[in-house]
Design a protein around this motif. Structure first.
Motif, mmCIF file in Angstrom:
data_model
loop_
_atom_site.group_PDB
_atom_site.id
_atom_site.type_symbol
_atom_site.label_atom_id
_atom_site.label_comp_id
_atom_site.label_asym_id
_atom_site.label_seq_id
_atom_site.Cartn_x
_atom_site.Cartn_y
_atom_site.Cartn_z
ATOM 1 N N LEU A 1 0.889 -1.016 -0.053
ATOM 2 C CA LEU A 1 -0.033 0.204 0.157
ATOM 3 C C LEU A 1 0.828 1.290 -0.036
ATOM 4 C CD1 LEU A 1 -2.841 -1.061 2.447
ATOM 5 C CD2 LEU A 1 -3.293 -0.395 -0.054
ATOM 6 N N GLN A 2 1.857 1.118 0.775
ATOM 7 C CA GLN A 2 2.741 2.312 0.873
ATOM 8 C C GLN A 2 3.634 2.660 -0.438
ATOM 9 O OE1 GLN A 2 5.888 1.944 3.515
ATOM 10 N NE2 GLN A 2 4.793 2.846 5.124
ATOM 11 N N TRP A 3 4.092 1.366 -1.218
ATOM 12 C CA TRP A 3 4.632 1.612 -2.470
ATOM 13 C C TRP A 3 3.431 2.155 -3.331
ATOM 14 C CZ3 TRP A 3 2.756 -0.944 -6.996
ATOM 15 C CH2 TRP A 3 3.882 -0.926 -8.041
ATOM 16 N N HIS A 4 2.380 1.787 -3.437
ATOM 17 C CA HIS A 4 1.334 2.246 -4.512
ATOM 18 C C HIS A 4 1.343 3.659 -4.494
ATOM 19 C CE1 HIS A 4 -0.495 -1.019 -6.489
ATOM 20 N NE2 HIS A 4 -0.773 -1.868 -5.186
ATOM 21 N N ASP A 5 1.667 4.354 -3.046
ATOM 22 C CA ASP A 5 1.409 5.793 -2.936
ATOM 23 C C ASP A 5 2.774 6.437 -4.096
ATOM 24 O OD1 ASP A 5 -0.678 5.763 -1.710
ATOM 25 O OD2 ASP A 5 0.267 6.306 0.210
#
Ligand code: FUL
Length: 481
Positions: free
Chosen positions: A28-32
């Motif tokens: 989820l962090q990476w998607h940002d």
């Protein structure tokens, strides 16, 4: 105790049940991030090669003016959110003073043998608000031990150093490439390894997890992020974050052994959440070559790639290779700046924000799931419908007409990838007209319309979904001419 009066009526509709595979917290962090840079830099920069053989004299590595801050600043201005450095490419030369081999900056003349590119670059990245990631080539054409168990131990040790001594790491990049022949400590021969068994990837990934639990691991097959299957920076028009990789000739897949035909689309209903990353170079090669300075991609070409990667739910990993000075080439810097500027101009204003929103269905008629959530930003809230309502529409209305040419939609991916088809219509002369449509949405779907659209009503229609949709963003933007 007796039930309070009205308790049955007040039964609150909870959040929809997640559908299929869902992202982990680190994903989820990476998607940002969406957009981040690759730096290919090593002895190849000085020998004018793409794949060093492994016999390069370390003293060749001698950038005259390496300035990590200047690079980080250029990348930030280009809109990049992180940077991944080739700490060791296939030639085996290490950009940090590793204890595993002498074939490193320690044996170069740069900074009198006391330099550490990884240290300087990781510190600079953080100073400029960028995440930092490491590329460490599993193939090593310098190491005498390559092909034996001793080399795999050395590779893990190199990872251990990089993941211990340089602060938080955003992404660990495992290349699948392996051409076989190399210097190998003077043997100068071809060495073939079994890509499925030699590296024992699960053990290496356990090591990465134990040292940097928040880092995402990239390879042809994940486990966190997958290669998109080409080096052009483009995902398939329909691109699912879920994926079940298979080997090149069927059977289990591993880095370097994957049926890349499915990498660009992923697998609808796949058992793992492994979104795609689109890697591409701003130049024809991954390393800087003076002769390629007339072939640097234009800002317009990069924008096109952005819409075909980030705009399809993948990420864009843009390589901008430092030159022999250890700085980005001024030509590349100018393109980066124009690219970043254009993105800012396009996405700075969201016209949807000023609209009045109504929906055909709101889950439990609850404020928690109202359609306004899609335009109120923040990303954590979303519009959803009652269970069983899998087709639904939301209408945005303005008192005065708006003009836009970009539509950006995001699903609440914590609940899985749900929607399979959608349409966007505008009201013109009393009739609804379809201006855009698509399939997968996921973390991000951007539609670039055929020119500007002027209207005071826009409609999002979810036309196919196995479960109630959960949409966290519906944005309208205007890309400058
Ligand atoms: C490939 C490598 O062989 C290239 O040199 C480059 O590093 C690219 C990103 O990955 O597999």
């Amino acid at each position: 105790m007796a039930a309070l009066p009205g308790a049955a009526l007040a039964a609150v509709t909870g959040a929809p049940v997640a559908y299929g595979a869902v992202p982990s917290a680190r994903q989820l962090q990476w998607h940002d991030l969406e957009l981040y840079a690759f730096l290919h830099f090593t002895v190849n920069t000085f020998t004018d090669r793409e794949w060093g053989y492994g016999d390069e004299d370390p003293s060749l590595f001698n950038p005259s003016a390496f300035d990590a801050d200047a690079i980080a600043e250029n990348l930030r201005d280009g809109g990049m959110k992180a940077v991944i450095l080739t700490c060791k490419h296939h030639d085996g030369f290490c950009l940090w003073p590793t204890r595993t081999t002498d074939h490193s900056v320690r044996s170069s003349k740069w900074r009198g043998g006391n330099g550490d590119v990884v240290r300087e670059m990781s510190n600079a990245a953080r100073r400029y608000g960028l995440g930092f990631g490491v590329y460490v080539s599993p193939w090593d054409r310098n190491a005498a031990s390559y092909g034996s168990a001793a080399y795999v131990a050395m590779y893990r040790e190199q990872l251990r150093e990089l993941l211990t001594d340089y602060g938080p790491i955003e992404e660990v990049w495992h290349d699948g490439a392996n051409g076989g022949d190399g210097f190998y400590g003077g043997a100068r021969e071809k060495r073939t390894i079994d890509k499925r068994t030699y590296y024992d990837w699960p053990r290496t990934w356990d090591l990465v997890r134990s040292l940097q639990p928040d880092a995402v691991i990239f390879s042809d097959v994940g486990p966190d992020i997958r290669w998109v299957g080409n080096e052009q920076g483009v995902a398939n028009e329909t691109c699912w974050a879920t994926y079940d990789p298979e080997g090149e000739h069927g059977g289990p897949a591993s880095p370097g052994d994957v049926n890349a035909k499915n990498s660009g689309s992923g697998t609808r209903g796949g058992s793992h959440w492994i979104p795609a990353e689109c890697d591409v170079s701003i130049r024809p090669g991954w390393f800087w070559h003076e002769a390629q300075s007339a072939q640097v991609k234009t800002a317009r070409q990069l924008i096109e790639l952005y819409y075909r990667s980030v705009g399809r739910g993948a990420s864009l990993l843009l390589n901008v290779p430092p030159d022999r000075r250890g700085l980005l080439d001024p030509i590349d810097v100018a393109v980066l700046r124009a690219f970043g500027e254009r993105l800012r101009q396009t996405f700075f204003v969201d016209l949807a924000a000023g609209s009045k929103v109504t929906a055909s269905n709101v889950r439990g008629k609850s404020k928690t799931f109202r359609a306004e959530n899609m335009i109120e930003g923040g990303g954590s809230s979303y519009w959803s419908t009652d269970d069983g309502v899998t087709e639904a529409e939301a209408v945005l209305e303005w008192k005065r007409p708006v003009i836009f040419n970009i539509v950006r939609i995001r699903e609440k991916i914590g609940l899985g990838q749900r929607v399979e088809e959608f349409k966007v219509d505008v009201l013109q002369d009393g009739n609804w007209r379809v201006v855009g449509e698509g399939t997968s949405i996921g973390a991000c779907r951007i539609l670039r319309l055929d020119g500007n659209v002027t209207t005071n009503r826009v409609r999002l229609r979810i036309t196919k979904s196995p479960v109630s949709p959960a949409i966290s963003e519906f944005g309208l933007h205007r890309e400058p001419a």
